[in-house]
Design a protein around this motif. Structure first.
Motif, PDB file in Angstrom:
ATOM      1  N   UNK A   4      38.265  44.314  47.211  1.00  0.00           N
ATOM      2  CA  UNK A   4      37.674  44.846  46.050  1.00  0.00           C
ATOM      3  C   UNK A   4      38.983  44.998  44.886  1.00  0.00           C
ATOM      4  N   UNK A   5      38.614  44.508  43.631  1.00  0.00           N
ATOM      5  CA  UNK A   5      39.816  44.746  42.728  1.00  0.00           C
ATOM      6  C   UNK A   5      39.806  46.165  42.311  1.00  0.00           C
ATOM      7  N   UNK A   6      40.976  47.013  42.015  1.00  0.00           N
ATOM      8  CA  UNK A   6      40.831  48.269  41.835  1.00  0.00           C
ATOM      9  C   UNK A   6      41.763  48.401  40.512  1.00  0.00           C
ATOM     10  N   UNK A   7      41.383  49.157  39.637  1.00  0.00           N
ATOM     11  CA  UNK A   7      41.860  49.415  38.309  1.00  0.00           C
ATOM     12  C   UNK A   7      43.013  50.350  38.329  1.00  0.00           C
ATOM     13  N   UNK A   8      44.235  49.684  37.801  1.00  0.00           N
ATOM     14  CA  UNK A   8      45.497  50.989  37.990  1.00  0.00           C
ATOM     15  C   UNK A   8      45.780  51.337  36.615  1.00  0.00           C
ATOM     16  N   UNK A   9      44.852  51.260  35.714  1.00  0.00           N
ATOM     17  CA  UNK A   9      45.153  51.737  34.381  1.00  0.00           C
ATOM     18  C   UNK A   9      45.693  53.197  34.075  1.00  0.00           C
ATOM     19  N   UNK A  10      45.065  53.996  34.974  1.00  0.00           N
ATOM     20  CA  UNK A  10      45.466  55.484  35.009  1.00  0.00           C
ATOM     21  C   UNK A  10      46.720  55.552  35.483  1.00  0.00           C
ATOM     22  N   UNK A  11      47.576  54.711  36.074  1.00  0.00           N
ATOM     23  CA  UNK A  11      48.893  54.872  36.472  1.00  0.00           C
ATOM     24  C   UNK A  11      49.806  53.841  35.584  1.00  0.00           C
ATOM     25  N   UNK A  57      43.872  53.237  47.628  1.00  0.00           N
ATOM     26  CA  UNK A  57      43.160  52.491  46.693  1.00  0.00           C
ATOM     27  C   UNK A  57      41.587  52.838  46.611  1.00  0.00           C
ATOM     28  N   UNK A  58      41.413  53.685  47.404  1.00  0.00           N
ATOM     29  CA  UNK A  58      39.914  54.067  47.390  1.00  0.00           C
ATOM     30  C   UNK A  58      39.560  55.119  46.284  1.00  0.00           C
ATOM     31  N   UNK A  59      40.790  55.663  45.828  1.00  0.00           N
ATOM     32  CA  UNK A  59      40.657  56.717  44.796  1.00  0.00           C
ATOM     33  C   UNK A  59      40.911  55.890  43.517  1.00  0.00           C
ATOM     34  N   UNK A  60      41.104  54.783  43.372  1.00  0.00           N
ATOM     35  CA  UNK A  60      40.977  53.970  41.915  1.00  0.00           C
ATOM     36  C   UNK A  60      39.742  53.375  41.820  1.00  0.00           C
ATOM     37  N   UNK A  61      39.358  53.477  40.511  1.00  0.00           N
ATOM     38  CA  UNK A  61      37.987  52.960  39.926  1.00  0.00           C
ATOM     39  C   UNK A  61      37.950  51.209  40.431  1.00  0.00           C
ATOM     40  N   UNK A  62      36.874  50.778  41.050  1.00  0.00           N
ATOM     41  CA  UNK A  62      36.391  49.508  41.335  1.00  0.00           C
ATOM     42  C   UNK A  62      35.904  48.800  40.232  1.00  0.00           C
ATOM     43  N   UNK A  63      36.556  47.714  40.147  1.00  0.00           N
ATOM     44  CA  UNK A  63      36.026  47.018  39.157  1.00  0.00           C
ATOM     45  C   UNK A  63      34.698  45.882  39.442  1.00  0.00           C
ATOM     46  N   UNK A  64      33.715  46.206  38.785  1.00  0.00           N
ATOM     47  CA  UNK A  64      32.515  45.362  39.029  1.00  0.00           C
ATOM     48  C   UNK A  64      32.443  44.129  38.545  1.00  0.00           C
TER      49      UNK A  64
END
Length: 288
Positions: free
Chosen positions: A22-29, A51-58
């Protein structure tokens, strides 16, 4: 850790691929995955995140070039002895170096657009080495300490431009869209031995290239050391380390070259897969 960039051109965001694909968004970091992010401190900070705490990219997303500001794309020619033989060239006594224009760099699945009047465009699956720490006159024994990670590169080449137009390789190597990189930057800790990676390439479902990085003439460590004698390698620079046999130029009884509509698939063990469709010249495909 598998780092990546995703999104439409001009709107790319940093991300990572989790253990479930699953692609996770790192934008908050991070605002983006740039050369400044490739140092040990930043990579360690990213690796500590769950990674589970990062938003998943749909949904499906465009995979962008793995680093926003690749400074140099340095390529190594004839670095597999059997590829040198199929090209009718001698195995070099020192690495053959050339550069690919940064305007050639595209995402791993972006359209490949043939240059106008191209008649001999070709494919090359290659291991890409992403520099994470400045290297200048580095000894081979310390060279891998300067590597942030690895990726897949398709070193597309227009052979007529490369070999029949004055003997300057850059003309056939730096065409727009001729440098797909990615899908991911796999950090060096996940690639304990870059000299033992299977690699392959297919065109229209036919397997043309099957190789392993163990048959390189010059190893990754030797290449980083050698190149650092002639130019400073900066974070974000990428070295494309050469291709095994099976390129279109070497097919028998006649060479096989890319045509509009062809589909290219290629990959390297643990580093992911690229999929490209070949198009006739169309500036809108390059700029859009």
């Amino acid at each position: 850790m598998k780092l990546l960039r995703f999104g439409p051109k001009g709107q790319e965001k940093p991300g990572l691929l989790d253990a479930n694909g699953v692609v996770r968004d790192l934008s908050e970091m991070l605002p983006d995955l740039t050369s400044a992010c490739l140092g040990r401190a930043t990579l360690d900070r990213l690796a500590s995140v769950d990674p589970a705490r990062l938003p998943a990219v749909e949904g499906p997303v465009r995979m962008a070039p793995i680093v926003a500001d690749i400074g140099k794309l340095i390529c190594v020619g004839l670095n597999y002895s059997d590829h040198a033989a199929e090209s009718g060239m001698d195995v070099p006594s020192e690495p053959v170096l050339f550069t690919k224009a940064t305007s050639a760099i595209i995402g791993c699945n972006d359209p490949v657009v043939l240059p106008r009047d191209s008649v001999k465009s070709d494919w090359e699956v290659e291991l890409g080495v992403v520099i994470g720490k400045r290297a200048r006159y580095v000894e081979a024994e310390q060279a891998l300490e300067h590597v942030a990670g690895y990726c897949v590169v398709n070193d597309l080449s227009e052979r007529e431009y490369q070999l029949e137009r004055g003997g300057q390789w850059d003309k056939g190597k730096g065409c727009d869209t001729f440098g797909p990189v990615g899908p991911w930057l796999v950090t060096a800790d996940e690639v304990p031995d870059p000299q033992n990676l299977d690699m392959w390439l297919e065109v229209n479902g036919k397997r043309y290239q099957s190789g392993n990085t163990r048959t390189m003439v010059f190893t990754v460590a030797q290449l980083v050391s050698y190149i650092s004698r002639f130019m400073t390698l900066n974070p974000g620079d990428v070295i494309s380390t050469g291709t095994p046999p099976g390129v279109g130029l070497g097919q028998k009884p006649e060479p096989v070259y890319l045509r509009p509509g062809d589909r290219i698939s290629l990959g390297i063990q643990g580093l992911g897969q690229q999929n490209q469709t070949v198009h006739a010249w169309d500036a809108a495909l390059i700029d859009g």
